[in-house]
Scaffold this active site. Sequence first.
Site, PDB file in Angstrom:
ATOM      1  N   HIS A   1      -3.662  -1.198  -4.719  1.00  0.00           N
ATOM      2  CA  HIS A   1      -5.268  -2.136  -4.564  1.00  0.00           C
ATOM      3  C   HIS A   1      -5.802  -1.558  -5.295  1.00  0.00           C
ATOM      4  O   HIS A   1      -7.113  -1.459  -5.402  1.00  0.00           O
ATOM      5  CB  HIS A   1      -5.969  -0.928  -2.923  1.00  0.00           C
ATOM      6  CG  HIS A   1      -5.160  -1.083  -1.423  1.00  0.00           C
ATOM      7  ND1 HIS A   1      -5.382  -2.454  -1.280  1.00  0.00           N
ATOM      8  CD2 HIS A   1      -4.197   0.281  -1.295  1.00  0.00           C
ATOM      9  CE1 HIS A   1      -4.118  -1.935   0.151  1.00  0.00           C
ATOM     10  NE2 HIS A   1      -4.082  -0.363   0.321  1.00  0.00           N
TER      11      HIS A   1
ATOM     12  N   SER B   1       1.071  -1.150   0.282  1.00  0.00           N
ATOM     13  CA  SER B   1      -0.119  -0.154  -0.641  1.00  0.00           C
ATOM     14  C   SER B   1       1.267   1.297   0.134  1.00  0.00           C
ATOM     15  O   SER B   1       1.615   1.490  -0.878  1.00  0.00           O
ATOM     16  CB  SER B   1      -0.715  -0.123   0.912  1.00  0.00           C
ATOM     17  OG  SER B   1      -2.222   0.884   1.195  1.00  0.00           O
TER      18      SER B   1
END
Length: 230
Positions: free
Chosen positions: A159, A124
């Site tokens: 993501h 992330s």
Amino acid sequence: MKQIIGMGGGGFSMEPENPLLDRYILKQSKSKRPKICFIGTASGDAEGYIERFYDFFQKEECEPAHLSLFKPHTRDIKGFLREQDILYIGGGNTKNLMALWKEWELDKAIREAYENGTILSGLSAGSLCWFEEGVTDSYGGGIEPISCLGLIGGSHCPHYDGEGNYRHAYKRLIHENVIVAGYAADDGVALHFIDEKLHTVVSSRPQASGYRVDKNKEEKLSTTYLGTEN
């Protein structure tokens, strides 16, 4: 050989019962028992996050440690990082990560460690930070562009198949020339760069993929599933 392994999502914090990506990272080190250091700046060095790191990696063939900017254990951060074989950057707020790293000159220390052979990895925010720019929800108003370290050219979107409409925002911002073309990764996918060039794409989930995205198309990249399908 310089290596960066960026995960769109996954690893011990998102998939505690699925060790495939974290073990892949460990295997890229030449050391039989690599020193791996967790940096949780993006989460404010959350104690629970650090504990989960140790819970996983203390059971693996490695020597885990962590570096906190909120409770630093050494003034010689540069020297400490030079001793590590792998840096593992946690997820969280990329904007805060970038600001604190620059204030502490951790960005320079990490770059120096990378140039000396330390493997850089993370998920992330810990994947996005290595690129020139990318997309983040750090500002609290949806998915927006952000400038990062620039160790890897182009942009990045973690993501890609996750919550928050990352895919749509990333493609739109590239199409509108707000950010440059780049690479996207689904949750459970790691983009492995060697000497700043994409070497391979691996996943901990059978259907997850990496992508090359530019103004004209979204290209699904060849992605190797690390597990064995039944």
